[in-house]
Design a protein around this motif. Structure first.
Motif, mmCIF file in Angstrom:
data_model
loop_
_atom_site.group_PDB
_atom_site.id
_atom_site.type_symbol
_atom_site.label_atom_id
_atom_site.label_comp_id
_atom_site.label_asym_id
_atom_site.label_seq_id
_atom_site.Cartn_x
_atom_site.Cartn_y
_atom_site.Cartn_z
ATOM 1 N N GLU A 114 -1.175 7.355 -5.596
ATOM 2 C CA GLU A 114 -2.507 7.773 -5.162
ATOM 3 C C GLU A 114 -3.603 7.224 -6.067
ATOM 4 O OE1 GLU A 114 -3.496 9.404 -2.439
ATOM 5 O OE2 GLU A 114 -1.440 9.330 -1.742
ATOM 6 N N THR A 115 -3.328 7.152 -7.346
ATOM 7 C CA THR A 115 -4.293 6.630 -8.301
ATOM 8 C C THR A 115 -4.564 5.146 -8.042
ATOM 9 O OG1 THR A 115 -3.412 8.166 -9.916
ATOM 10 C CG2 THR A 115 -4.852 6.428 -10.744
ATOM 11 N N GLN A 116 -3.501 4.391 -7.802
ATOM 12 C CA GLN A 116 -3.668 2.968 -7.537
ATOM 13 C C GLN A 116 -4.425 2.736 -6.213
ATOM 14 O OE1 GLN A 116 0.476 1.906 -7.685
ATOM 15 N NE2 GLN A 116 0.282 1.019 -9.747
ATOM 16 N N ARG A 117 -4.149 3.578 -5.216
ATOM 17 C CA ARG A 117 -4.853 3.448 -3.939
ATOM 18 C C ARG A 117 -6.341 3.743 -4.096
ATOM 19 N NH1 ARG A 117 -0.680 6.754 -0.089
ATOM 20 N NH2 ARG A 117 1.059 5.296 -0.292
ATOM 21 N N ALA A 118 -6.672 4.711 -4.933
ATOM 22 C CA ALA A 118 -8.059 5.075 -5.144
ATOM 23 C C ALA A 118 -8.829 3.967 -5.839
ATOM 24 C CB ALA A 118 -8.143 6.373 -5.963
ATOM 25 N N GLU A 119 -8.144 3.157 -6.622
ATOM 26 C CA GLU A 119 -8.814 2.059 -7.341
ATOM 27 C C GLU A 119 -9.180 0.898 -6.434
ATOM 28 O OE1 GLU A 119 -6.163 1.061 -10.503
ATOM 29 O OE2 GLU A 119 -6.553 2.895 -11.615
ATOM 30 N N LEU A 120 -8.598 0.829 -5.260
ATOM 31 C CA LEU A 120 -8.908 -0.276 -4.351
ATOM 32 C C LEU A 120 -10.267 -0.201 -3.807
ATOM 33 C CD1 LEU A 120 -5.639 -0.694 -2.288
ATOM 34 C CD2 LEU A 120 -6.497 -2.152 -4.085
ATOM 35 N N TYR A 179 0.824 -1.202 0.000
ATOM 36 C CA TYR A 179 0.000 0.000 0.000
ATOM 37 C C TYR A 179 0.861 1.255 0.000
ATOM 38 C CZ TYR A 179 -3.919 3.048 1.175
ATOM 39 O OH TYR A 179 -4.876 4.019 1.147
#
Length: 111
Positions: free
Chosen positions: A105-111, A100
């Protein structure tokens, strides 16, 4: 924590033993008598006529049975029922500490 883990086992065991010990030594009766020392006769009569020791014993027994049932459910029955397909398996929680932190930030938002 897995679905088969018993939460706060020491606290539950200690409280069950404390309840059983208090019920055995008639602590509830002594507390009721001490609480009604300066009360009127009617209050003293009604409070002390209730079998507090018996009630404490029943509560201790019920609490112990609930703890035993929780253990059987989490350790034996639920895993068996999940294997046999009778109970829907719980979702496993994924902990993403290092992954994590490496994400954008983009990848975290996709979770």
């Amino acid at each position: 924590m897995h679905s088969t883990d018993i939460s706060m086992p020491m606290a539950k065991a200690t409280s069950a033993l404390t309840l059983a010990t208090a019920a055995q030594t008639d602590v509830a009766d002594k507390i009721a008598q001490a609480a009604t020392v300066n009360s009127s006769f009617e209050t003293w009569f009604w409070v002390n006529s209730i079998p507090w020791g018996t009630i404490a014993s029943i509560v201790a027994a019920l609490y112990t049975v609930l703890l035993i049932c929780e253990w059987f459910w989490k350790k034996l029955w639920r895993p068996a029922f999940e294997r046999w397909g009778w109970v829907k398996p719980r979702k496993t929680r994924i902990v993403l500490f290092e992954d994590y932190q490496k994400m954008t930030e983009t990848q975290r938002a996709e979770l």
